[in-house]
Design an enzyme around this catalytic site. Structure first.
Site, mmCIF file in Angstrom:
data_model
loop_
_atom_site.group_PDB
_atom_site.id
_atom_site.type_symbol
_atom_site.label_atom_id
_atom_site.label_comp_id
_atom_site.label_asym_id
_atom_site.label_seq_id
_atom_site.Cartn_x
_atom_site.Cartn_y
_atom_site.Cartn_z
ATOM 1 N N ASN A 43 0.606 -1.604 -0.174
ATOM 2 C CA ASN A 43 0.061 0.197 -0.026
ATOM 3 C C ASN A 43 0.966 0.845 -0.213
ATOM 4 O O ASN A 43 1.785 1.473 0.356
ATOM 5 C CB ASN A 43 -0.669 0.173 1.030
ATOM 6 N N GLU A 45 0.165 5.222 0.692
ATOM 7 C CA GLU A 45 -0.522 6.722 1.725
ATOM 8 C C GLU A 45 -0.503 7.517 0.675
ATOM 9 O O GLU A 45 0.717 7.661 0.183
ATOM 10 C CB GLU A 45 -0.583 6.092 2.989
ATOM 11 N N CYS A 54 -3.807 0.047 -2.172
ATOM 12 C CA CYS A 54 -4.209 -0.573 -2.074
ATOM 13 C C CYS A 54 -2.713 -1.381 -2.380
ATOM 14 O O CYS A 54 -2.154 -1.542 -3.446
ATOM 15 C CB CYS A 54 -5.491 -1.259 -1.676
ATOM 16 N N GLU A 56 -2.903 -4.478 -3.123
ATOM 17 C CA GLU A 56 -3.676 -5.125 -4.395
ATOM 18 C C GLU A 56 -3.446 -4.145 -5.209
ATOM 19 O O GLU A 56 -2.926 -4.894 -6.461
ATOM 20 C CB GLU A 56 -5.385 -5.975 -4.277
ATOM 21 N N CYS A 90 -10.506 -3.504 -3.923
ATOM 22 C CA CYS A 90 -9.967 -4.715 -4.383
ATOM 23 C C CYS A 90 -10.519 -5.938 -4.837
ATOM 24 O O CYS A 90 -9.729 -6.558 -6.163
ATOM 25 C CB CYS A 90 -8.692 -4.272 -3.718
HETATM 26 N N1 THU Z 1 -5.010 -1.557 2.783
HETATM 27 C C1 THU Z 1 -4.620 -2.692 1.957
HETATM 28 O O1 THU Z 1 -3.956 -2.361 1.179
HETATM 29 N N2 THU Z 1 -4.992 -3.794 2.004
HETATM 30 C C2 THU Z 1 -6.503 -4.334 2.264
HETATM 31 O O2 THU Z 1 -6.311 -4.879 2.489
HETATM 32 C C3 THU Z 1 -6.972 -3.517 3.171
HETATM 33 C C4 THU Z 1 -6.121 -1.976 3.333
HETATM 34 C C5 THU Z 1 -4.838 -0.583 3.076
HETATM 35 C C6 THU Z 1 -5.369 0.707 2.709
HETATM 36 C C7 THU Z 1 -4.523 2.294 3.920
HETATM 37 O O3 THU Z 1 -3.623 1.951 3.029
HETATM 38 C C8 THU Z 1 -4.653 0.807 4.460
HETATM 39 O O4 THU Z 1 -4.529 -0.718 4.484
HETATM 40 C C9 THU Z 1 -5.757 1.303 5.623
HETATM 41 O O5 THU Z 1 -6.787 0.953 5.449
#
Ligand code: THU
Length: 136
Positions: A43, A45, A54, A56, A90
């Site tokens: 991920n 941000e 994300c 994925e 996702c």
């Molecule tokens: N997040 C993911 O990358 N994949 C997931 O399956 C769940 C959530 C990330 C998004 C964000 O950067 C952090 O986790 C909190 O939601």
């Protein structure tokens, strides 16, 4: 090592590169594509929160950038007691390059694991088959 262990190991490595200063929730994802290769993402941000992406999503992007189009399985790994599951968006992204039988493996760094078919996570999914004239 099983193919699933290999997926989780790769997800754990890429998770260390996650940029998650706002949530404090680093996530790693590993896609097994039809060519047998692994494609990884974490991920990323952003100070403008909705602009974050994300793990994925980024693993799928790496697969597409390499010229592959088919997801056989995906593993997602994060902290917590329960295995993490992909967010709704996702699940839809996995559907684009997988099908109802695509395996989705969730894991927690504490060791919990769970597997679902994509059909379990996203039943009655909308997908490319609804748009037959827009051949991908
Ligand atoms: N997040 C993911 O990358 N994949 C997931 O399956 C769940 C959530 C990330 C998004 C964000 O950067 C952090 O986790 C909190 O939601």
């Amino acid at each position: 090592m099983s193919g699933i262990d290999e997926l989780f190991e790769a997800a754990a490595v890429v998770r260390q590169s996650a940029y998650a200063p706002y949530s404090g929730f680093p996530v790693g994802a590993a896609v097994r594509a039809a060519d047998g290769r692994l494609y990884l993402g974490c991920n990323v941000e952003n100070a403008a929160y909705p602009a974050g992406s994300c793990a994925e999503q980024n693993a799928i992007g790496a697969m597409i950038a390499a010229g592959e189009r088919r997801i056989v399985a995906i593993a997602v790994l994060a902290a917590g007691e329960k295995p993490v599951t992909p967010c709704g968006a996702c699940r839809q992204r996995i559907r684009e390059f997988g099908d109802g039988a695509t395996m989705v493996h969730g894991g927690s760094i504490a060791g919990a694991r769970r597997a679902w078919t994509l059909d379990e996570l996203l039943p009655e999914a909308f997908g490319p088959d609804f748009l037959p004239d827009a051949a991908p």
